[in-house]
Design a protein around this motif. Structure first.
Motif, PDB file in Angstrom:
ATOM      1  N   ARG A 162       0.841  -1.209   0.000  1.00 23.11           N
ATOM      2  CA  ARG A 162       0.000   0.000   0.000  1.00 23.11           C
ATOM      3  C   ARG A 162       0.877   1.261   0.000  1.00 23.11           C
ATOM      4  NH1 ARG A 162      -5.420   0.089   0.933  1.00 23.11           N
ATOM      5  NH2 ARG A 162      -5.291   2.078   2.010  1.00 23.11           N
ATOM      6  N   GLU A 163       2.008   1.213   0.706  1.00 24.82           N
ATOM      7  CA  GLU A 163       2.939   2.353   0.690  1.00 24.82           C
ATOM      8  C   GLU A 163       3.522   2.530  -0.714  1.00 24.82           C
ATOM      9  OE1 GLU A 163       5.973   1.677   3.637  1.00 24.82           O
ATOM     10  OE2 GLU A 163       4.506   1.558   5.264  1.00 24.82           O
ATOM     11  N   SER A 169       1.110   3.990  -3.270  1.00 26.17           N
ATOM     12  CA  SER A 169       0.409   5.122  -2.647  1.00 26.17           C
ATOM     13  C   SER A 169      -0.268   6.028  -3.678  1.00 26.17           C
ATOM     14  CB  SER A 169       1.348   5.935  -1.769  1.00 26.17           C
ATOM     15  OG  SER A 169       2.373   6.514  -2.538  1.00 26.17           O
ATOM     16  N   GLU A 170       0.332   6.184  -4.841  1.00 30.92           N
ATOM     17  CA  GLU A 170      -0.287   7.027  -5.874  1.00 30.92           C
ATOM     18  C   GLU A 170      -1.631   6.433  -6.306  1.00 30.92           C
ATOM     19  OE1 GLU A 170       0.584   8.313 -10.457  1.00 30.92           O
ATOM     20  OE2 GLU A 170       2.307   8.184  -9.115  1.00 30.92           O
ATOM     21  N   VAL A 217      -3.456   4.315  -4.561  1.00 33.41           N
ATOM     22  CA  VAL A 217      -4.354   4.379  -3.406  1.00 33.41           C
ATOM     23  C   VAL A 217      -4.996   5.764  -3.331  1.00 33.41           C
ATOM     24  CG1 VAL A 217      -4.469   4.372  -0.874  1.00 33.41           C
ATOM     25  CG2 VAL A 217      -3.158   2.603  -2.048  1.00 33.41           C
ATOM     26  N   GLN A 218      -4.184   6.803  -3.512  1.00 29.07           N
ATOM     27  CA  GLN A 218      -4.703   8.185  -3.462  1.00 29.07           C
ATOM     28  C   GLN A 218      -5.703   8.444  -4.592  1.00 29.07           C
ATOM     29  OE1 GLN A 218      -1.242  10.678  -3.510  1.00 29.07           O
ATOM     30  NE2 GLN A 218      -0.785  10.358  -1.347  1.00 29.07           N
TER      31      GLN A 218
END
Length: 117
Positions: free
Chosen positions: A39-40, A43-44, A46-47
């Motif tokens: 998930r880190e 992150s793009e 996820v955002q």
């Protein structure tokens, strides 16, 4: 009758193996680290997916397919990467070894570290 619990498998000399993994470690704890790290690294995506969902409300299922697919693709690429699994496994083994030395879980150890202000 005496009950003895062993949490690690001993080697031929009776010493616990440092890198032996129990089923719960292989099937639950390491995958948890993998999910967090993936998930880190995604992150793009996820955002993008989160923003789309917030902007779309009830219609998110229909409107956010592209973002959802991109997020799934990114996460799945990490989950299926043997090198990524090994990286997460080594991180877990390091944390487990530290816990065995100190008796303090990583999260509590990090919380107790003094911060410089």
């Amino acid at each position: 009758m005496e009950l003895v619990l062993m949490f690690t498998h001993p080697d031929s000399e009776g010493h616990a193996k440092k890198d032996h993994l129990r089923h719960v470690e292989k099937d639950v704890l390491i995958p948890k680290i993998m999910r967090e790290k993936a998930r880190e690294r995604c992150s793009e995506q996820v955002q993008d997916f989160t923003k789309c969902c917030k902007d779309s409300g009830i219609l998110m299922v229909v409107k956010c397919r592209k973002e959802n697919s991109a997020l799934k693709e990114c996460l799945t690429a990490h989950y299926n990467d043997p090198a990524f699994y090994e990286e997460c496994k080594m991180e877990y083994l390091k944390e487990r070894e530290e816990f065995r030395k100190t008796g303090i879980p990583t999260k509590k150890r990090l919380q107790k570290l003094p911060t410089s202000t």
